[in-house]
Scaffold this motif. Structure first.
Motif, PDB file in Angstrom:
ATOM      1  N   UNK A 162       0.863  -1.167   0.000  1.00 43.40           N
ATOM      2  CA  UNK A 162       0.000   0.000   0.000  1.00 43.40           C
ATOM      3  C   UNK A 162       0.904   1.224   0.000  1.00 43.40           C
ATOM      4  N   UNK A 163       0.784   2.043  -0.998  1.00 36.48           N
ATOM      5  CA  UNK A 163       1.687   3.163  -1.171  1.00 36.48           C
ATOM      6  C   UNK A 163       0.992   4.490  -0.910  1.00 36.48           C
ATOM      7  N   UNK A 164       0.257   4.556   0.176  1.00 34.71           N
ATOM      8  CA  UNK A 164      -0.357   5.826   0.540  1.00 34.71           C
ATOM      9  C   UNK A 164       0.466   6.451   1.655  1.00 34.71           C
ATOM     10  N   UNK A 165       0.386   7.715   1.775  1.00 33.71           N
ATOM     11  CA  UNK A 165       1.089   8.390   2.855  1.00 33.71           C
ATOM     12  C   UNK A 165       0.394   8.021   4.157  1.00 33.71           C
ATOM     13  N   UNK A 166       1.161   7.563   5.110  1.00 29.46           N
ATOM     14  CA  UNK A 166       0.612   7.051   6.356  1.00 29.46           C
ATOM     15  C   UNK A 166       0.384   8.184   7.348  1.00 29.46           C
ATOM     16  N   UNK A 167      -0.884   8.513   7.644  1.00 30.05           N
ATOM     17  CA  UNK A 167      -1.125   9.503   8.694  1.00 30.05           C
ATOM     18  C   UNK A 167      -0.723   8.932  10.049  1.00 30.05           C
ATOM     19  N   UNK A 168      -0.222   9.751  10.900  1.00 35.50           N
ATOM     20  CA  UNK A 168       0.240   9.289  12.215  1.00 35.50           C
ATOM     21  C   UNK A 168      -0.915   9.193  13.204  1.00 35.50           C
ATOM     22  N   UNK A 169      -0.913   8.123  13.962  1.00 30.84           N
ATOM     23  CA  UNK A 169      -1.897   7.934  15.017  1.00 30.84           C
ATOM     24  C   UNK A 169      -1.142   7.751  16.321  1.00 30.84           C
ATOM     25  N   UNK A 170      -1.275   8.671  17.224  1.00 31.64           N
ATOM     26  CA  UNK A 170      -0.538   8.628  18.483  1.00 31.64           C
ATOM     27  C   UNK A 170      -1.192   7.718  19.521  1.00 31.64           C
ATOM     28  N   UNK A 171      -2.474   7.409  19.354  1.00 25.12           N
ATOM     29  CA  UNK A 171      -3.182   6.659  20.382  1.00 25.12           C
ATOM     30  C   UNK A 171      -3.353   5.177  20.045  1.00 25.12           C
ATOM     31  N   UNK A 172      -2.728   4.692  18.984  1.00 22.76           N
ATOM     32  CA  UNK A 172      -2.796   3.276  18.656  1.00 22.76           C
ATOM     33  C   UNK A 172      -4.018   2.869  17.853  1.00 22.76           C
ATOM     34  N   UNK A 173      -4.859   3.817  17.505  1.00 22.50           N
ATOM     35  CA  UNK A 173      -6.032   3.498  16.692  1.00 22.50           C
ATOM     36  C   UNK A 173      -5.690   3.583  15.215  1.00 22.50           C
ATOM     37  N   UNK A 174      -6.477   2.909  14.411  1.00 27.33           N
ATOM     38  CA  UNK A 174      -6.277   2.895  12.975  1.00 27.33           C
ATOM     39  C   UNK A 174      -6.453   4.322  12.425  1.00 27.33           C
ATOM     40  N   UNK A 175      -5.402   4.883  11.806  1.00 25.27           N
ATOM     41  CA  UNK A 175      -5.472   6.271  11.354  1.00 25.27           C
ATOM     42  C   UNK A 175      -6.118   6.460   9.982  1.00 25.27           C
ATOM     43  N   UNK A 176      -6.460   5.376   9.304  1.00 21.34           N
ATOM     44  CA  UNK A 176      -6.967   5.482   7.947  1.00 21.34           C
ATOM     45  C   UNK A 176      -8.482   5.580   7.906  1.00 21.34           C
ATOM     46  N   UNK A 177      -8.995   6.054   6.766  1.00 27.62           N
ATOM     47  CA  UNK A 177     -10.432   6.186   6.557  1.00 27.62           C
ATOM     48  C   UNK A 177     -11.081   4.803   6.593  1.00 27.62           C
ATOM     49  N   UNK A 178     -12.134   4.674   7.383  1.00 25.24           N
ATOM     50  CA  UNK A 178     -12.807   3.390   7.559  1.00 25.24           C
ATOM     51  C   UNK A 178     -13.301   2.839   6.224  1.00 25.24           C
ATOM     52  N   UNK A 179     -13.216   1.518   6.085  1.00 24.29           N
ATOM     53  CA  UNK A 179     -13.645   0.773   4.898  1.00 24.29           C
ATOM     54  C   UNK A 179     -12.786   1.067   3.664  1.00 24.29           C
ATOM     55  N   UNK A 180     -11.555   1.493   3.868  1.00 24.82           N
ATOM     56  CA  UNK A 180     -10.633   1.684   2.745  1.00 24.82           C
ATOM     57  C   UNK A 180      -9.605   0.553   2.770  1.00 24.82           C
ATOM     58  N   UNK A 181      -8.873   0.385   1.679  1.00 27.54           N
ATOM     59  CA  UNK A 181      -7.862  -0.660   1.610  1.00 27.54           C
ATOM     60  C   UNK A 181      -6.739  -0.448   2.627  1.00 27.54           C
ATOM     61  N   UNK A 182      -6.214   0.768   2.799  1.00 27.21           N
ATOM     62  CA  UNK A 182      -5.194   0.958   3.835  1.00 27.21           C
ATOM     63  C   UNK A 182      -5.716   0.640   5.242  1.00 27.21           C
ATOM     64  N   UNK A 183      -6.969   0.947   5.507  1.00 23.82           N
ATOM     65  CA  UNK A 183      -7.595   0.638   6.800  1.00 23.82           C
ATOM     66  C   UNK A 183      -7.592  -0.873   7.039  1.00 23.82           C
ATOM     67  N   UNK A 184      -8.005  -1.650   6.027  1.00 24.90           N
ATOM     68  CA  UNK A 184      -8.042  -3.111   6.158  1.00 24.90           C
ATOM     69  C   UNK A 184      -6.635  -3.687   6.277  1.00 24.90           C
TER      70      UNK A 184
END
Length: 68
Positions: free
Chosen positions: A1-23
């Motif tokens: 997956x070659x998307x820019x990874x948004x940072x998540x400081x709290x350990x939760x999934x930082x990607x948009x729900x129901x997207x390929x990077x999220x899965x």
């Protein structure tokens, strides 16, 4: 997956729900991958093994549903 990874400081999934990077993030976490560092995208082996863990979990869940 070659998307820019948004940072998540709290350990939760930082990607948009129901997207390929999220899965992919969820599957990688099942294998024990941890997003710590500058460029720590999960590799194909991590994704493959995470999918195997997910497959076992789905099989277990469906076998429980059949017994009820």
């Amino acid at each position: 997956i070659h998307t820019k990874n948004p940072r998540s400081k709290d350990g939760r999934n930082p990607f948009k729900e129901d997207s390929l990077p999220w899965a992919a993030w969820i599957i990688a976490r099942l294998q024990g991958w941890c997003d710590m560092g500058k460029d720590t995208r999960p590799g194909y082996i991590t994704i493959k093994e995470g999918l195997r863990v997910f497959e076992y979990q789905v099989a277990f869940y469906t076998s429980l549903k059949k017994d009820v």
